[in-house]
Write a protein that holds these residues in place. Structure first.
Motif, PDB file in Angstrom:
ATOM      1  N   ALA A 232       7.751  -0.942  -1.664  1.00  0.00           N
ATOM      2  CA  ALA A 232       7.245  -1.652  -3.275  1.00  0.00           C
ATOM      3  C   ALA A 232       7.988  -0.887  -4.506  1.00  0.00           C
ATOM      4  N   ALA A 233       7.621  -1.549  -5.403  1.00  0.00           N
ATOM      5  CA  ALA A 233       8.327  -0.219  -6.571  1.00  0.00           C
ATOM      6  C   ALA A 233       7.608  -1.386  -7.068  1.00  0.00           C
ATOM      7  N   LEU A 234       7.377   0.035  -8.027  1.00  0.00           N
ATOM      8  CA  LEU A 234       6.706  -0.354  -9.697  1.00  0.00           C
ATOM      9  C   LEU A 234       7.740  -0.484 -11.042  1.00  0.00           C
ATOM     10  N   ILE A 235       8.172  -0.817 -11.468  1.00  0.00           N
ATOM     11  CA  ILE A 235       9.389  -1.223 -12.459  1.00  0.00           C
ATOM     12  C   ILE A 235       8.943  -1.775 -14.188  1.00  0.00           C
ATOM     13  N   VAL A 243       7.952   5.080  -6.260  1.00  0.00           N
ATOM     14  CA  VAL A 243       8.684   3.444  -5.133  1.00  0.00           C
ATOM     15  C   VAL A 243       7.849   3.833  -3.387  1.00  0.00           C
ATOM     16  N   ALA A 244       8.164   2.994  -2.720  1.00  0.00           N
ATOM     17  CA  ALA A 244       7.333   3.251  -1.728  1.00  0.00           C
ATOM     18  C   ALA A 244       7.607   2.301  -0.517  1.00  0.00           C
ATOM     19  N   THR A 245       7.485   3.433   0.562  1.00  0.00           N
ATOM     20  CA  THR A 245       8.025   2.803   1.893  1.00  0.00           C
ATOM     21  C   THR A 245       6.600   3.488   2.994  1.00  0.00           C
ATOM     22  N   ALA A 246       6.069   2.187   3.644  1.00  0.00           N
ATOM     23  CA  ALA A 246       4.483   2.926   4.267  1.00  0.00           C
ATOM     24  C   ALA A 246       5.168   1.194   5.868  1.00  0.00           C
ATOM     25  N   GLU A 247       4.275   1.628   6.801  1.00  0.00           N
ATOM     26  CA  GLU A 247       4.268   1.057   8.077  1.00  0.00           C
ATOM     27  C   GLU A 247       3.511  -0.062   7.475  1.00  0.00           C
ATOM     28  N   THR A 248       2.591  -0.452   6.698  1.00  0.00           N
ATOM     29  CA  THR A 248       2.102  -2.624   5.781  1.00  0.00           C
ATOM     30  C   THR A 248       2.516  -2.020   5.540  1.00  0.00           C
ATOM     31  N   PRO A 249       2.507  -3.444   3.853  1.00  0.00           N
ATOM     32  CA  PRO A 249       3.247  -3.595   2.897  1.00  0.00           C
ATOM     33  C   PRO A 249       1.973  -3.150   1.948  1.00  0.00           C
ATOM     34  N   LEU A 250       0.610  -3.728   2.133  1.00  0.00           N
ATOM     35  CA  LEU A 250      -0.303  -3.032   1.777  1.00  0.00           C
ATOM     36  C   LEU A 250       0.062  -1.461   1.793  1.00  0.00           C
ATOM     37  N   GLY A 251      -0.059  -0.599   1.810  1.00  0.00           N
ATOM     38  CA  GLY A 251       0.470   0.701   2.141  1.00  0.00           C
ATOM     39  C   GLY A 251       1.541   1.001   1.652  1.00  0.00           C
ATOM     40  N   ALA A 252       2.310   0.449   1.817  1.00  0.00           N
ATOM     41  CA  ALA A 252       4.140   0.424   0.326  1.00  0.00           C
ATOM     42  C   ALA A 252       3.043   0.059  -0.423  1.00  0.00           C
ATOM     43  N   LEU A 253       2.689  -0.390  -1.278  1.00  0.00           N
ATOM     44  CA  LEU A 253       2.157  -0.874  -2.396  1.00  0.00           C
ATOM     45  C   LEU A 253       1.385   0.091  -2.780  1.00  0.00           C
ATOM     46  N   LYS A 254      -0.319   0.445  -1.790  1.00  0.00           N
ATOM     47  CA  LYS A 254      -0.413   1.419  -2.310  1.00  0.00           C
ATOM     48  C   LYS A 254       0.559   3.037  -2.505  1.00  0.00           C
ATOM     49  N   ARG A 255       0.915   3.163  -2.125  1.00  0.00           N
ATOM     50  CA  ARG A 255       1.410   4.514  -2.123  1.00  0.00           C
ATOM     51  C   ARG A 255       2.308   4.442  -3.562  1.00  0.00           C
ATOM     52  N   ALA A 256       3.166   3.569  -3.836  1.00  0.00           N
ATOM     53  CA  ALA A 256       3.736   3.323  -5.258  1.00  0.00           C
ATOM     54  C   ALA A 256       3.475   3.490  -6.099  1.00  0.00           C
ATOM     55  N   LEU A 257       1.588   2.685  -6.165  1.00  0.00           N
ATOM     56  CA  LEU A 257       0.709   2.591  -7.178  1.00  0.00           C
ATOM     57  C   LEU A 257      -0.522   4.293  -7.496  1.00  0.00           C
ATOM     58  N   GLY A 258       0.063   5.047  -6.430  1.00  0.00           N
ATOM     59  CA  GLY A 258      -0.185   6.181  -6.340  1.00  0.00           C
ATOM     60  C   GLY A 258       0.368   7.257  -6.884  1.00  0.00           C
ATOM     61  N   GLU A 282      -4.962  -6.769  -3.976  1.00  0.00           N
ATOM     62  CA  GLU A 282      -4.494  -5.565  -4.451  1.00  0.00           C
ATOM     63  C   GLU A 282      -3.823  -5.559  -5.436  1.00  0.00           C
ATOM     64  N   ILE A 283      -2.827  -7.142  -6.033  1.00  0.00           N
ATOM     65  CA  ILE A 283      -2.607  -6.670  -7.111  1.00  0.00           C
ATOM     66  C   ILE A 283      -3.041  -7.939  -7.815  1.00  0.00           C
ATOM     67  N   ALA A 284      -3.531  -8.683  -7.412  1.00  0.00           N
ATOM     68  CA  ALA A 284      -5.046  -9.251  -8.430  1.00  0.00           C
ATOM     69  C   ALA A 284      -5.927  -8.656  -9.060  1.00  0.00           C
ATOM     70  N   SER A 285      -6.131  -7.012  -8.469  1.00  0.00           N
ATOM     71  CA  SER A 285      -7.273  -5.882  -8.747  1.00  0.00           C
ATOM     72  C   SER A 285      -6.111  -5.655  -9.666  1.00  0.00           C
TER      73      SER A 285
END
Length: 302
Positions: A232-235, A243-258, A282-285
């Protein structure tokens, strides 16, 4: 035909010259237009191979041999019309000839989709109106683009990196403004390729993205396309915030947000995997301009 200020009024019967290959399926699409023009008193002339087809359709015409066809083409005036769907060398040559003539060239029709506007303009002219320069210019542009589309593959050849090539673009959409409110902008893409990338993406929810959104979405989609799945990436302003990668889609998004949660507000989210319910929640929040992803894994997530 007489004219002033780029407008033309029809005062004499129009000559219509049809040049095409009879084996090309496109020719049949012009039959209704030819029938309408013949009914309005236009004189239809056609290259000899098309004669039997026009006769079968009940369209009165004069069949021309090769030498007669060449003379007829040169004799067309700005009060006449050339119909030449780009099928075969004769049609290609005829269209190139008319485009090259510039001032005094006849009306030119290569795409049956333009026939309605043309016939309507001619009908107005016969009722005392005019065929404006804008109509002529639009038809010439359509013909020139079609001709270039035929020639582009030949210009490119089979080389991976050709010395020369024609780049043909078509407008996909316009924007209310450019990167800044006082600017104008439009988006174009390759005319000879299937629509792909951000401009070819399906809008699932919300309003059409602005130009700045499109630039950010494109930057994000290109970035995550080169990363492992899921990533996932935030631009913002075409630059990555996280930008992050993880084991799950949600994990990748949370890492990028972090990486910078505060700066993520108003950014775009780019994912290289379909959006599932957990990611959607997560996106809706948060508060983001737009989201781009290969799809939606669960329809309820949209």
């Amino acid at each position: 035909m007489v004219g002033s200020s780029g407008e033309y009024a029809i005062i004499a019967p129009m000559r219509v010259l049809l040049v095409a290959s009879p084996a090309h399926a496109t020719v049949a699409r012009f039959t209704p237009t030819l029938a309408t023009l013949a009914a309005q008193g236009c004189s239809i002339e056609a290259c000899l191979p098309l004669s039997s087809e026009l006769t079968r359709e009940g369209i009165p015409h004069v069949a021309l041999g090769d030498s007669e066809l060449d003379a007829a083409l040169r004799g067309l005036t700005d009060g006449d019309l050339l119909i030449a769907p780009l099928a075969g060398p004769a049609a290609l040559g005829a269209v190139a000839h008319v485009i090259g003539r510039g001032a005094g060239a006849p009306l030119l029709l290569v795409d049956a989709n333009d026939a309605g506007d043309l016939v309507g303009s001619l009908a107005m002219a016969r009722d005392g109106g005019t065929v404006g320069a804008a109509v002529r210019e639009r038809l010439i542009q359509s013909a020139a683009f079609a001709l270039a589309s035929v020639l582009a593959p030949a210009a490119r050849g089979n080389d991976e990196f050709p010395e020369r090539q024609l780049l043909l673009l078509e407008r996909v959409r316009t924007f209310q403004h450019g990167e800044n409110p006082h600017q104008r902008a439009a988006a174009y893409q390759h005319a000879l390729r299937n629509r792909a990338g951000v401009l070819g993406a399906q809008l699932v929810q919300g309003s059409e993205p602005t130009l700045n959104d499109v630039l950010d979405l494109d930057a994000g989609a290109r970035l995550v396309a080169d990363l492992p799945i899921p990533s996932a990436a935030l631009i913002r302003h075409t630059d990555p915030i996280g930008v992050a990668t993880a084991e799950t889609p949600l994990g990748a998004l949370k890492r990028a947000l972090g990486t910078d949660h505060a700066a993520a507000s108003g950014a775009i989210v780019a994912l290289n995997m379909p959006i599932d319910r957990a990611v959607a929640v997560e996106i809706a929040s948060g508060s983001y301009e737009a989201v781009v992803a290969p799809g939606v894994a669960d329809e309820s997530a949209a």
